[in-house]
Design a protein around this motif. Structure first.
Motif, PDB file in Angstrom:
ATOM      1  N   VAL A  63       0.834  -1.200   0.000  1.00 34.60           N
ATOM      2  CA  VAL A  63       0.000   0.000   0.000  1.00 34.60           C
ATOM      3  C   VAL A  63       0.872   1.255   0.000  1.00 34.60           C
ATOM      4  N   ALA A  64       1.943   1.243   0.793  1.00 34.57           N
ATOM      5  CA  ALA A  64       2.845   2.403   0.848  1.00 34.57           C
ATOM      6  C   ALA A  64       3.511   2.640  -0.503  1.00 34.57           C
ATOM      7  N   ALA A  65       3.922   1.559  -1.183  1.00 39.29           N
ATOM      8  CA  ALA A  65       4.548   1.706  -2.500  1.00 39.29           C
ATOM      9  C   ALA A  65       3.552   2.277  -3.513  1.00 39.29           C
ATOM     10  N   LEU A  66       2.308   1.781  -3.472  1.00 34.18           N
ATOM     11  CA  LEU A  66       1.279   2.302  -4.384  1.00 34.18           C
ATOM     12  C   LEU A  66       0.981   3.761  -4.087  1.00 34.18           C
ATOM     13  N   LEU A  67       0.958   4.116  -2.800  1.00 31.27           N
ATOM     14  CA  LEU A  67       0.741   5.509  -2.416  1.00 31.27           C
ATOM     15  C   LEU A  67       1.862   6.396  -2.947  1.00 31.27           C
ATOM     16  N   THR A  68       3.084   5.902  -2.891  1.00 33.81           N
ATOM     17  CA  THR A  68       4.222   6.663  -3.411  1.00 33.81           C
ATOM     18  C   THR A  68       4.059   6.947  -4.903  1.00 33.81           C
ATOM     19  N   VAL A  69       3.655   5.920  -5.652  1.00 34.63           N
ATOM     20  CA  VAL A  69       3.489   6.081  -7.098  1.00 34.63           C
ATOM     21  C   VAL A  69       2.363   7.073  -7.408  1.00 34.63           C
ATOM     22  N   LEU A  70       1.222   6.918  -6.723  1.00 34.08           N
ATOM     23  CA  LEU A  70       0.086   7.802  -6.995  1.00 34.08           C
ATOM     24  C   LEU A  70       0.382   9.242  -6.586  1.00 34.08           C
ATOM     25  N   THR A  71       1.043   9.407  -5.433  1.00 32.31           N
ATOM     26  CA  THR A  71       1.362  10.758  -4.976  1.00 32.31           C
ATOM     27  C   THR A  71       2.344  11.447  -5.914  1.00 32.31           C
ATOM     28  N   SER A  72       3.323  10.682  -6.406  1.00 32.76           N
ATOM     29  CA  SER A  72       4.311  11.273  -7.309  1.00 32.76           C
ATOM     30  C   SER A  72       3.689  11.693  -8.635  1.00 32.76           C
ATOM     31  N   SER A  73       2.603  11.035  -9.021  1.00 32.21           N
ATOM     32  CA  SER A  73       1.968  11.375 -10.301  1.00 32.21           C
ATOM     33  C   SER A  73       0.972  12.524 -10.182  1.00 32.21           C
ATOM     34  N   GLN A  74       0.670  12.969  -8.955  1.00 25.71           N
ATOM     35  CA  GLN A  74      -0.299  14.057  -8.779  1.00 25.71           C
ATOM     36  C   GLN A  74       0.164  15.335  -9.465  1.00 25.71           C
ATOM     37  N   GLY A  75       1.392  15.743  -9.150  1.00 33.26           N
ATOM     38  CA  GLY A  75       1.903  16.978  -9.726  1.00 33.26           C
ATOM     39  C   GLY A  75       2.031  16.894 -11.231  1.00 33.26           C
ATOM     40  N   ILE A  76       2.434  15.712 -11.728  1.00 30.71           N
ATOM     41  CA  ILE A  76       2.602  15.541 -13.170  1.00 30.71           C
ATOM     42  C   ILE A  76       1.253  15.618 -13.880  1.00 30.71           C
TER      43      ILE A  76
END
Length: 335
Positions: free
Chosen positions: A6-19
Motif C-alpha cells: 500500500v505504501a509503494a502504491l501511495l508513493t506512485v500515486l502521490t508522485s503522479s499528482q503533480g505531473i
C-alpha cells in the motif's frame, strides 16, 4: 494486504499528482475551476467507501459500526484542521517564495514524529529518530537549488512572520495526520464506516468553500454547481481519480500502519516526482537531487531495518565447558 504494498502504491500515486496536474493545464492555465477538484475527490472517496461498506455488510452482517454522537462528532475535526492549514498556507506564501515554502514544508516530517510520540504514545528508538531527521535533511537537500541562482540568496531572507507561519503550517499538517490516525485506531469500527464519516464532512466543508468563493466573486461565473464540470478533460478526471485514490490509501495506512509510513511514502513520492520530471519535462538534475535521494534511501533503511542488521555487534563468545572434576567414592566392604 501488506502495508508496504500500500505504501509503494501511495508513493506512485502521490508522485503522479503533480505531473497529472501539470498535464491538465492548457497553454499554462487551467480551463476548469481548480477548487472543484478537491470537492469531486471527496465525493469519489465517499461513494467508494459507501459501496465497500454496503458490500461488507452483505458479507458480514455483524460489521462493527459506532453511531453514538460523542464518537461521530470527532470526525469533522480533521476537516477543520485542514481548512485552517490551507488558509495558513496562503498566508505563508505572502511572506516567502515558493522554494522557501517547499523547504520549510519538510518540517512536518519532524513534527509528525514529535506529535506521534506525544499524542499516540508510540515510542521510537534512537535509530528511528535519527532516520526521521535524515529524511528531513534528505528531502531538503534535494530541493535546495544551486547557489548561483537567485533563490539561494532569498532562502534565509524572508521576514520572521513567514518562518513562524511556515512552522505553524507544518505543525497543522502533522496534527491532522496524527489526529486522523487516532480516530482510525480509536475503536474496532469498520474502516469503510470510518471513511464514510470522514468524507461526508469532507464533502460538506469543500461545498461550503465553493459557496463562499461564489459570494466573494459576486457569482460572476454563476453558482458552483453550474460550472462544476466546465473545462474538464480526460486528464482532469485522472487528477480527481488520483487524488481520491490517494486519500483512500492514506486512510488504510492510518488504520493498519501509522503516520511515519505515510510520511516516508509522501517523501519518496516527492523524490520520484523530481526524477520523472527529468524524463518528462526536461528538468535538469542537480547534485543536490542525487545527494537527497541517497540520504533518503539511507533513512528508509535505518528506520525499517531490524536493529541487528544495522549494528554489527561482535559475536558473543561461548563459555568454555567446565572441566570435569574427579570425584572419589569411598566404598566400604560388606561386612
Amino acid at each position: 494486504m501488506k502495508w508496504y504494498f500500500v505504501a509503494a502504491l501511495l508513493t506512485v500515486l502521490t508522485s503522479s499528482q503533480g505531473i497529472l496536474t501539470t498535464l491538465s493545464q492548457t497553454k499554462g492555465s487551467y480551463l476548469y475551476d481548480y477548487a472543484t477538484v478537491p470537492f469531486l475527490a471527496e465525493f469519489f472517496k465517499l461513494v467508494v467507501s459507501g459501496l465497500l461498506l454496503w458490500r461488507e455488510f452483505r458479507v458480514s452482517p455483524s460489521t462493527r459500526i459506532t453511531t453514538e454522537w460523542k464518537t461521530v462528532r470527532l470526525y469533522p475535526i480533521p476537516s477543520i484542521i485542514y481548512l485552517i492549514h490551507n488558509n495558513v498556507q496562503f498566508a505563508t506564501l505572502t511572506y516567502v517564495d515558493t522554494s522557501t515554502y517547499q523547504i520549510m514544508g519538510n518540517l512536518k516530517i519532524v513534527t509528525t514524529g514529535i506529535l506521534f510520540r506525544l499524542f499516540l504514545k508510540r515510542k521510537l528508538s534512537n535509530l528511528q529518530w535519527m532516520a526521521i531527521m535524515l529524511l528531513a535533511v534528505g528531502t531538503t537537500t534535494s530541493q535546495v537549488k544551486g547557489c548561483g541562482e537567485a533563490s539561494c540568496e532569498s532562502l534565509f531572507s524572508a521576514p520572521i512572520p513567514g518562518y513562524m507561519l511556515g512552522a505553524l503550517s507544518a505543525c497543522l499538517s502533522a496534527l491532522a495526520g496524527v489526529y486522523t490516525e487516532f480516530l482510525m485506531k480509536k475503536n474496532n469500527d469498520s474502516l469503510y464506516w470510518q471513511n464514510v464519516q470522514l468524507y461526508t464532512f469532507g464533502v460538506l466543508f469543500n461545498m461550503a468553500k465553493l459557496i463562499v468563493d461564489d459570494f466573494q466573486s459576486g457569482f460572476e461565473n454563476g453558482p458552483w454547481w453550474q460550472r462544476l464540470f466546465n473545462g474538464y478533460t480526460t486528464t482532469t478526471w485522472l487528477v480527481v481519480l488520483n487524488l481520491g485514490s490517494t486519500g483512500l490509501l492514506v486512510s488504510w495506512l492510518m488504520k493498519y500502519a501509522d503516520n511515519i509510513v505515510k510520511v516516508y511514502s509522501t517523501s519518496m513520492a516527492m523524490l520520484l516526482t523530481m526524477v520523472l520530471s527529468v524524463i518528462l519535462f526536461s528538468f535538469k538534475p542537480t547534485l543536490q537531487l542525487f545527494l537527497g535521494i541517497i540520504i533518503c534511501m539511507m533513512s528508509l533503511h535505518m528506520y525499517f531495518a531490524p536493529p541487528h542488521v544495522l549494528v554489527d555487534s561482535p559475536p558473543t563468545p561461548k563459555p568454555a565447558p567446565e572441566a570435569l572434576k574427579e570425584v572419589s567414592i569411598d566404598r566400604k566392604a560388606d561386612s
